[in-house]
Design a protein around this motif. Structure first.
Motif, PDB file in Angstrom:
ATOM      1  N   LYS A  27       0.821  -1.216   0.000  1.00  0.00           N
ATOM      2  CA  LYS A  27       0.000   0.000   0.000  1.00  0.00           C
ATOM      3  C   LYS A  27       0.856   1.269   0.000  1.00  0.00           C
ATOM      4  CE  LYS A  27      -4.276  -1.557   0.141  1.00  0.00           C
ATOM      5  NZ  LYS A  27      -5.294  -1.152  -0.843  1.00  0.00           N
ATOM      6  N   LEU A  28       2.158   1.117   0.309  1.00  0.00           N
ATOM      7  CA  LEU A  28       3.054   2.271   0.291  1.00  0.00           C
ATOM      8  C   LEU A  28       3.343   2.747  -1.126  1.00  0.00           C
ATOM      9  CD1 LEU A  28       5.709   1.218   2.965  1.00  0.00           C
ATOM     10  CD2 LEU A  28       4.139   3.131   3.160  1.00  0.00           C
ATOM     11  N   TRP A  29       3.131   1.888  -2.106  1.00  0.00           N
ATOM     12  CA  TRP A  29       3.581   2.157  -3.460  1.00  0.00           C
ATOM     13  C   TRP A  29       2.421   2.281  -4.439  1.00  0.00           C
ATOM     14  CZ3 TRP A  29       8.619   2.972  -3.053  1.00  0.00           C
ATOM     15  CH2 TRP A  29       9.333   2.284  -2.064  1.00  0.00           C
ATOM     16  N   PRO A  30       2.654   2.988  -5.537  1.00  0.00           N
ATOM     17  CA  PRO A  30       1.717   2.900  -6.662  1.00  0.00           C
ATOM     18  C   PRO A  30       1.642   1.435  -7.114  1.00  0.00           C
ATOM     19  CG  PRO A  30       3.248   4.726  -6.973  1.00  0.00           C
ATOM     20  CD  PRO A  30       3.741   3.960  -5.779  1.00  0.00           C
ATOM     21  N   ALA A  31       0.495   1.014  -7.597  1.00  0.00           N
ATOM     22  CA  ALA A  31       0.254  -0.406  -7.865  1.00  0.00           C
ATOM     23  C   ALA A  31       1.290  -1.033  -8.789  1.00  0.00           C
ATOM     24  CB  ALA A  31      -1.146  -0.579  -8.463  1.00  0.00           C
ATOM     25  N   ALA A  32       1.800  -0.269  -9.756  1.00  0.00           N
ATOM     26  CA  ALA A  32       2.707  -0.844 -10.754  1.00  0.00           C
ATOM     27  C   ALA A  32       4.128  -1.053 -10.222  1.00  0.00           C
ATOM     28  CB  ALA A  32       2.758   0.061 -11.982  1.00  0.00           C
ATOM     29  N   LEU A  33       4.496  -0.329  -9.172  1.00  0.00           N
ATOM     30  CA  LEU A  33       5.892  -0.339  -8.742  1.00  0.00           C
ATOM     31  C   LEU A  33       6.353  -1.682  -8.171  1.00  0.00           C
ATOM     32  CD1 LEU A  33       7.937   1.898  -9.066  1.00  0.00           C
ATOM     33  CD2 LEU A  33       7.658   2.446  -6.655  1.00  0.00           C
ATOM     34  N   PRO A  34       5.611  -2.323  -7.258  1.00  0.00           N
ATOM     35  CA  PRO A  34       6.075  -3.607  -6.725  1.00  0.00           C
ATOM     36  C   PRO A  34       5.762  -4.805  -7.617  1.00  0.00           C
ATOM     37  CG  PRO A  34       4.064  -2.961  -5.615  1.00  0.00           C
ATOM     38  CD  PRO A  34       4.398  -1.860  -6.567  1.00  0.00           C
ATOM     39  N   LYS A  35       5.152  -4.561  -8.765  1.00  0.00           N
ATOM     40  CA  LYS A  35       4.758  -5.655  -9.653  1.00  0.00           C
ATOM     41  C   LYS A  35       5.993  -6.356 -10.225  1.00  0.00           C
ATOM     42  CE  LYS A  35       1.837  -6.629 -13.674  1.00  0.00           C
ATOM     43  NZ  LYS A  35       0.986  -6.041 -14.729  1.00  0.00           N
ATOM     44  N   LEU A  36       5.988  -7.688 -10.202  1.00  0.00           N
ATOM     45  CA  LEU A  36       7.097  -8.481 -10.729  1.00  0.00           C
ATOM     46  C   LEU A  36       6.829  -8.863 -12.176  1.00  0.00           C
ATOM     47  CD1 LEU A  36       7.798 -10.902  -7.729  1.00  0.00           C
ATOM     48  CD2 LEU A  36       8.830  -8.669  -8.202  1.00  0.00           C
ATOM     49  N   ASN A  37       7.906  -8.904 -12.979  1.00  0.00           N
ATOM     50  CA  ASN A  37       7.754  -9.372 -14.355  1.00  0.00           C
ATOM     51  C   ASN A  37       7.845 -10.898 -14.400  1.00  0.00           C
ATOM     52  OD1 ASN A  37      10.473  -9.979 -14.082  1.00  0.00           O
ATOM     53  ND2 ASN A  37      11.182  -8.408 -15.498  1.00  0.00           N
ATOM     54  N   LYS A  38       7.843 -11.475 -15.569  1.00  0.00           N
ATOM     55  CA  LYS A  38       7.821 -12.935 -15.683  1.00  0.00           C
ATOM     56  C   LYS A  38       9.118 -13.585 -15.203  1.00  0.00           C
ATOM     57  CE  LYS A  38       9.233 -12.885 -20.567  1.00  0.00           C
ATOM     58  NZ  LYS A  38       8.849 -13.317 -21.934  1.00  0.00           N
ATOM     59  N   TYR A  39      10.165 -12.777 -15.013  1.00  0.00           N
ATOM     60  CA  TYR A  39      11.429 -13.299 -14.494  1.00  0.00           C
ATOM     61  C   TYR A  39      11.538 -13.148 -12.982  1.00  0.00           C
ATOM     62  CZ  TYR A  39      12.643 -12.924 -19.444  1.00  0.00           C
ATOM     63  OH  TYR A  39      12.654 -13.041 -20.813  1.00  0.00           O
ATOM     64  N   GLY A  40      10.453 -12.653 -12.357  1.00  0.00           N
ATOM     65  CA  GLY A  40      10.457 -12.473 -10.912  1.00  0.00           C
ATOM     66  C   GLY A  40      11.216 -11.261 -10.439  1.00  0.00           C
TER      67      GLY A  40
END
Length: 504
Positions: A350-363
């Motif tokens: 919740k500290l971050w904009p939704a896209a920032l902690p999102k992981l790509n397919k490589y983790g």
């Protein structure tokens, strides 16, 4: 089947302490800045900072070993989430500025490896100055590294191990060559020792006032930076109560002794006045200049021809730059993502904009890593397009790196009494049991850090170097403000959560 988590021996942690803290170029920078006088400051920094703070981090790491946020978790369990976020962001800033400093200095290593000396001051691209040219190269290189790192680590670990071997080889060759030179020269130092002045007063004219001398504490403290990363292994040791503090103490003594001994060994080959005065030496190329000089002096003692002396000098400078280049490249891909992954994924989403902690397919947290790349690019532009000479450019980068790496320790050390007072934490692993004792230690360590930062500030004001001062404090202040703003956004989001839950 019962798992055994206590696999680390005393020797293993001792070696980990050494490899995570010791850096060969710290010795050459100390000799360039303070001469033999750098030794006493390194010793004081170890006694007043390295040993006590490393033991504090041992308690942090043991008690909060199951939390993924690292420094953020330490501060959150000591102060509150607000200061954890601000302090954590200042810690993150130290890594970003380390990247800015490191990526720019790689070109010195490459230039010296190719030509045998640093000629980055002559590099020109599209009619730009040498510093601007280096800045463009650095931005392109870092974007390339980020692109590769976001696709997973691959074989980077193997490259990192090669870099570690190269760093050990450089240390061994320097030590052996210096001792052989001393023996051949009848144990006569190139820089004579005058007691007690040589070990108290810097030969550099810009390090004569008390504030300027004390500002060297920033360098000395920075030489021990990175020890907070070892706090997490204390619970994995055999007999941790005894062995972990012992490993930290022995590691501090060993590293301090090697730092002091190597600073002294530089004086065996390099006369301070003849090597540094009136030359193009700067904080970025000091190591390679000194290695080149060491090769030349050794060639003279071996009575080689003029061509042989020049060849040996170039061989030493190229060996030094090449091994340093391997070492830096081996760790570069790690520092591009390590602190981002730890901080972003270890803090509340919740500290971050939704896209920032999102992981790509490589983790990998690709979005956060690209944001870091943009910030690094902006800082490189600020430092490299300011019209400075190459010497001033690398000096500013080194000072930015040192100062930003020191400030996070103010948060971590100051937080320690609050961490001790938190009864919700498992304090079964304790090194500091007496409250007055650890309060006194916290005061001493904080005073040391503040003294070093204050002296740096004072020296810059006296010298009228306001531009450099601005750049030195830009990173930590900017990231602290960003941390505070994002925390406010987090509070706003959290106020909306109970309302949504009630409606559901």
């Amino acid at each position: 089947m019962k798992s055994n988590t206590k696999q680390l021996s005393l020797l293993t942690v001792l070696l980990m302490t050494f490899t995570s803290t010791f850096a060969f170029d710290n010795t050459s920078i100390a000799y360039y800045t303070m001469g033999y006088a750098g030794i006493i400051w390194y010793v004081l920094a170890a006694i007043l900072f390295f040993i006590p703070s490393s033991l504090m981090f041992a308690e942090y790491g043991s008690s909060l070993r199951n939390e993924a946020g690292g420094v953020f978790s330490w501060l959150a369990n000591s102060f509150n989430i607000k200061w954890a976020f601000i302090g954590g962001f200042v810690w993150l800033a130290s890594w970003v500025i380390l990247i800015v400093s490191t990526v720019s200095k790689i070109w010195i290593m490459l230039s010296t490896t190719i030509s045998g000396f640093d000629n980055t001051g002559t590099w020109r691209l599209f009619g730009l100055s040498s510093t601007a040219t280096i800045g463009i190269f650095s931005i392109v290189f870092f974007f390339l590294v980020t692109l590769i790192a976001t696709r997973g680590l691959g074989k980077v670990a193997k490259l990192a191990s090669i870099g570690g071997i190269a760093a050990v080889a450089l240390t061994v060759v320097f030590c052996l060559a210096s001792l052989i030179l001393l023996f051949l020269d009848g144990f006569k130092l190139a820089s004579p020792v005058s007691l007690p002045n040589s070990f108290i007063v810097s030969p550099r004219s810009s390090y004569q006032s008390p504030s300027q001398i004390i500002s060297f504490l920033i360098f000395a403290v920075y030489a021990y930076a990175g020890i907070e990363a070892l706090g997490g292994v204390s619970d994995k040791m055999k007999n941790a109560r005894r062995n972990f503090p012992l490993a930290m103490a022995l590691g501090a003594i060993l590293i301090t002794a090697i730092y002091g001994f190597f600073i002294f060994l530089w004086g065996a080959s390099a006369n301070w006045n003849s090597v540094f005065k009136g030359t193009g030496v700067n904080l970025g190329n000091t190591t390679y200049v000194l290695m080149s000089n060491l090769g030349a002096k050794l060639g003279q003692q071996l009575q080689l021809s003029a061509a042989g002396i020049k060849t040996l000098s170039l061989l030493f400078s190229r060996f030094g730059s090449f091994t340093m280049l391997l070492s830096y490249l081996g760790s570069f891909f790690v520092i591009v993502y390590m602190q981002i992954k730890s901080f972003i994924l270890g803090t509340p989403k919740k500290l971050w904009p939704a896209a920032l902690p999102k992981l790509n397919k490589y983790g990998m947290p690709a979005n956060a890593m690209w944001l870091q790349a943009i910030i690094v690019a902006v800082l490189i532009v600020l430092t490299s397009f300011g019209g400075k000479t190459a010497t001033g450019f690398y000096n500013v980068l080194t000072l930015m790196d040192n100062l930003s790496s020191t400030l996070p320790y103010l948060f971590l050390v100051t937080a320690f009494p609050f961490f001790k007072a938190n009864n919700r934490i498992d304090h079964s692993f304790m090194i500091f049991k007496n409250r007055p004792t650890y309060l006194a230690i916290v005061i001493v360590v904080d005073a040391l850090l503040l003294l070093g930062v204050g002296a740096t500030l004072s020296s810059a004001i006296i010298a009228g170097s306001y531009g450099e001062l601005f750049l030195e404090f830009l990173g930590p202040i900017l990231f602290g403000v960003i941390g505070y703003v994002l925390f406010k956004l987090y509070l706003r989001r959290m106020k909306q959560v109970p309302v949504k839950a009630t409606i559901d």
